[in-house]
Design an enzyme around this catalytic site. Structure first.
Site, PDB file in Angstrom:
ATOM      1  N   GLN A 107      50.219  58.521  55.497  1.00  0.00           N
ATOM      2  CA  GLN A 107      51.120  59.680  55.829  1.00  0.00           C
ATOM      3  C   GLN A 107      52.479  59.077  56.082  1.00  0.00           C
ATOM      4  O   GLN A 107      53.351  59.623  55.720  1.00  0.00           O
ATOM      5  CB  GLN A 107      50.640  60.402  57.269  1.00  0.00           C
ATOM      6  CG  GLN A 107      51.422  61.500  57.319  1.00  0.00           C
ATOM      7  CD  GLN A 107      51.062  62.524  56.472  1.00  0.00           C
ATOM      8  OE1 GLN A 107      50.217  62.645  55.833  1.00  0.00           O
ATOM      9  NE2 GLN A 107      52.155  63.546  56.465  1.00  0.00           N
ATOM     10  N   GLU A 108      52.785  58.094  56.435  1.00  0.00           N
ATOM     11  CA  GLU A 108      54.048  57.407  56.809  1.00  0.00           C
ATOM     12  C   GLU A 108      54.786  56.954  55.527  1.00  0.00           C
ATOM     13  O   GLU A 108      55.868  57.084  55.395  1.00  0.00           O
ATOM     14  CB  GLU A 108      53.816  56.256  57.587  1.00  0.00           C
ATOM     15  CG  GLU A 108      53.581  56.415  59.027  1.00  0.00           C
ATOM     16  CD  GLU A 108      54.831  57.150  59.761  1.00  0.00           C
ATOM     17  OE1 GLU A 108      55.772  57.068  59.225  1.00  0.00           O
ATOM     18  OE2 GLU A 108      54.537  57.564  61.150  1.00  0.00           O
ATOM     19  N   SER A 109      53.975  56.507  54.478  1.00  0.00           N
ATOM     20  CA  SER A 109      54.844  55.781  53.405  1.00  0.00           C
ATOM     21  C   SER A 109      54.149  55.977  52.079  1.00  0.00           C
ATOM     22  O   SER A 109      54.789  55.690  51.011  1.00  0.00           O
ATOM     23  CB  SER A 109      54.749  54.284  53.470  1.00  0.00           C
ATOM     24  OG  SER A 109      53.692  53.813  53.601  1.00  0.00           O
TER      25      SER A 109
ATOM     26  N   TYR B 138      52.091  66.412  61.191  1.00  0.00           N
ATOM     27  CA  TYR B 138      51.774  64.991  61.274  1.00  0.00           C
ATOM     28  C   TYR B 138      50.441  64.511  61.871  1.00  0.00           C
ATOM     29  O   TYR B 138      49.537  63.913  61.172  1.00  0.00           O
ATOM     30  CB  TYR B 138      52.935  64.173  62.198  1.00  0.00           C
ATOM     31  CG  TYR B 138      52.754  62.433  61.807  1.00  0.00           C
ATOM     32  CD1 TYR B 138      53.210  61.895  60.931  1.00  0.00           C
ATOM     33  CD2 TYR B 138      52.095  61.870  63.003  1.00  0.00           C
ATOM     34  CE1 TYR B 138      53.004  60.606  60.899  1.00  0.00           C
ATOM     35  CE2 TYR B 138      52.004  60.539  62.857  1.00  0.00           C
ATOM     36  CZ  TYR B 138      52.435  59.816  61.742  1.00  0.00           C
ATOM     37  OH  TYR B 138      52.427  58.403  61.833  1.00  0.00           O
TER      38      TYR B 138
END
Length: 727
Positions: free
Chosen positions: A584-586, A689
């Site tokens: 999800q982050e990168s 998120y």
């Protein structure tokens, strides 16, 4: 049983023999970052068992891999001998053993004609490794002569160009989209930048180039008068793909005037916050009255206009474009409500729910009514409305959430059997969703909930072989099966001739090719964006693709496994939860950097990284180094778990929004139902998120944990078609 077992690569004597004779290859767990998880679906030029042998070797350490390939090469009766010779040569060249590689390659083009051109390319590389320049050039010239139409010939032409520029000219003329040709073009532009035709080659064929936007800007600023309409279309498409919509809209004004290009003029101006969007949309409607793009233009005009004009635009959509009528009616009802015309708003909504009952807009309306009744503690009405979503709109975006909450509301009403059926339906019909995980947890499965998911240590079993690509030449498919991902990607750049309007199969293949070379950001995007296809035949193709494991495995790849496993164990974190957060982050891009400076796989802020490094006495580190980044990020994720007594939902929310914000939400909410808490998170970004991270976690679990995968499959077999709403 959800437990962690250390990986064993079964290639002792017994394991090697099993591979050679074609026994089933044990799947691998938590291996190196270059692996890709694929399932098997048939084999060009060989049986499935043979393909599993060759593909499995990619997962081995180099020394073991070389030994295993040599064993097959020695067996002259093996149907895999030619493949093994090719892969062994590649290994030996990489190790600098050119002489041994030449022995493996001797006459291989005769027994392995599918990769004959690549055999010659390898032979030239082997001669290069031993410093025999005369034979390097002779082999390259043989490649040009014997395989003039093979795209890999571009590599030989570019190499020969050093001594004779005409070879480079031939590469540009014959293989303009091959990455080796693009590299040559870049070099020629470096020597002489004033070559618009070479700039156009990059604009048309090298979206991946680091200087791509500079090339587009140079063309539009310095050579605008020399550009043809089709050149402008390529430039506009490039800007559009790079999300520079204002520049794209301006470029599309010079491109061929088609419905799509005309619509993108308006959309580009709107998204780029430039004037002229309304006029551009009006022109689309006037010039292409029956095109699908006119429906989109009318909907955009309604958003940009005052309420009176907006309703007139929406009425045109209803009258002329039945496929978009539901969306127009929903927007019209909202406008009427804003005008206090409540009676007419109710009438419009009733038309939507009856005449366009199966539209996505009807699903949105039904679900909003269910949420409204749920918030008012009217569980009975909420349950009925949620069930109606499942009955009328089972493929809608709202259906997974409706399935789960119909179960929650049924529980509130004391309807335990109905609740169980709803949770099972969420798992059966929407197994990929965040709400499937919540449903599995409610049913008592060992998948973790917000308070326990951290402690779970899932067994992870990954397929050792790959599927066949849905499109592409036999050579492309063979290279992909052999794990020669960079060669496959280069060949795909030549074969992928329709990037502006790819078929479903082409777009999926393009995503897979990008994943193979480590472009996880764009690779995952290309695969996931297939869900936006809206033509009936494309929707059907997409739905068929979603039934295949390879689609989901492409969406949820497994790079950087070793540092994830190492630091998850060190921090006592569920490694799949860490993997889910990194995705999800990168999107697994180690060098990525956000606009505010967050860097690397776990998007660690520099100040936060410095603070963590001080806590763990780490003197030297780099945020773009995968191991360092995961070391720091997992420490912080452990820290946020400690802050909230091991509650992973609050820890994940804190990772995104910061502990101060989450602490305030917790203080205000008190002892609230955790599902209600998630839905009431005031930051939309953080709400999305949290759901996305846990959806990622669930998908890794259901795809790669055998017990959970088996349970999901069993529920799908047993679950009836749907829930019947009560009146």
């Amino acid at each position: 049983m959800l437990k962690r077992r250390k990986i064993q690569i079964l290639l002792g004597t017994a394991g090697l023999v099993a591979l050679i004779v074609g026994a089933t290859v044990p799947v691998l767990k938590w291996r190196g970052q270059q692996e890709q998880p694929w399932s098997i679906a048939g084999s060009p030029g060989g049986g499935n068992t043979s393909k599993k042998q060759v593909t499995a070797f990619k997962a081995l350490p180099p020394a073991q891999r070389t030994k295993a390939l040599e064993a097959i090469v020695k067996d002259k009766e093996s149907p895999e001998r030619s493949r093994a010779r090719y892969l062994l040569a590649a290994e030996l060249i990489e190790q600098g053993q050119g002489k041994k590689a030449l022995e493996s390659l001797k006459d291989l083009e005769d027994s392995y004609p599918l990769l004959g051109a690549y055999v010659l390319r390898q032979r030239a590389q082997a001669y290069e490794a031993i410093g025999d320049q005369a034979n390097v050039q002779a082999t390259q010239q043989q490649l040009v002569k014997d395989y003039p139409k093979s795209p890999v010939t571009a590599e030989a032409l570019v190499a020969l160009e050093r001594n004779n520029p005409r070879y480079g000219d031939q590469a540009i003329a014959q293989f303009p989209s091959h990455p080796s040709t693009i590299a040559l073009v870049q070099q020629r532009l470096k020597e002489n930048p004033k070559q618009p035709q070479l700039l156009l080659l990059i604009a048309k064929h090298a979206l991946y180039a680091q200087n791509y936007l500079t090339v587009l800007d140079t063309l539009t600023k310095q050579y605008a008068t020399q550009l043809k309409p089709e050149d402008w279309e390529a430039i506009a498409f490039g800007y559009w793909e790079k999300q520079l919509y204002g520049k794209a809209g301006a470029a599309y004004t010079q491109a061929p005037y088609t419905p799509l290009n005309a619509y993108r003029i308006g959309r580009g101006f709107q998204l780029g916050e430039k004037g002229g969007a309304i006029q551009a949309y009006q022109r689309v409607v006037q010039d292409f009255p029956t095109a699908d793009e006119s429906a989109l233009a009318l909907l955009r005009l309604a958003k940009l206009s005052d309420s009176g004009r907006a309703i007139a635009y929406l009425d045109q959509v209803v009258q002329r474009f039945p496929a978009k009528a539901g969306e127009a009616l929903l927007e019209k009802a909202k406008l009427l409500e804003q005008q206090n015309s409540l009676k007419y708003a109710v009438q419009v909504r009733q038309i939507l729910l009856t005449r366009y009952a199966k539209s996505d807009a009807a699903a949105e309306l039904r679900w909003s009514l269910a949420q409204e009744r749920g918030a008012a503690n009217d569980a009975q009405s909420a349950y009925v409305w949620a069930s109606s979503v499942l009955l009328h709109n089972p493929t809608s975006e709202q259906a997974p959430e409706a399935a789960y909450w119909s179960g929650k509301w049924a529980e509130q009403l004391g309807k335990q059997q109905e609740a169980k059926a709803a949770y099972q339906q969420a798992l059966s019909k929407y197994p990929h969703s965040y709400y499937a995980w919540r449903s599995a947890s409610r049913l008592g499965w060992e998948v973790g909930d917000f308070n326990s998911v951290r402690q779970i240590n899932p067994e992870v079993v990954r397929p050792a072989a790959r599927p066949d690509l849905p499109v592409g030449s036999a050579t492309l498919k063979e290279l992909f099966q052999l794990g020669q991902d960079h060669d496959a990607w280069k060949l795909w750049q030549v074969e992928f001739s329709n990037p502006k309007q790819p078929t479903v199969a082409e777009q999926f293949t393009d995503g897979v090719m990008r994943l193979g070379v480590g472009d996880y950001l764009d690779g995952i995007f290309m695969v996931s964006f297939l869900s936006e296809r809206d033509k009936p035949e494309e929707k059907s193709q997409y739905q068929a693709l979603k039934q295949q494991a390879s689609y989901w495995q492409a969406l949820y790849p497994f790079p950087f496994l070793e540092p994830i496993e190492t630091w998850s164990q060190e921090r006592q974190l569920n490694p799949l939860l860490v993997t889910a957060l990194i995705r999800q982050e990168s999107r697994f891009m180690p060098g990525i950097r956000s606009g505010v400076g967050a860097t690397g796989l776990m998007q660690v802020m520099p100040d936060t990284g410095a603070w963590i490094a001080k806590q763990i006495k780490l003197k030297e580190y780099k945020l773009n180094d995968p191991d360092d980044n995961i070391k720091l990020g997992t420490w912080y994720l452990d820290y946020t778990h400690q802050e909230y007594s091991g509650n992973s939902m609050l820890a994940i929310a804190s990772y995104n929004a910061g502990p101060g914000a989450v602490g305030g939400w917790v203080a205000k909410a008190g002892q609230q139902d955790p599902d209600v808490f998630v839905e009431n998170i005031p930051y939309n970004e953080t709400k999305g998120y949290v759901k996305s991270v846990f959806e990622n976690y669930w998908n890794y679990l259901r795809l790669y944990n055998p017990d959970v995968a088996q349970k999901v499959a069993q529920v799908s077999k047993e679950q009836p078609d749907g829930i019947t709403p009560e009146s």
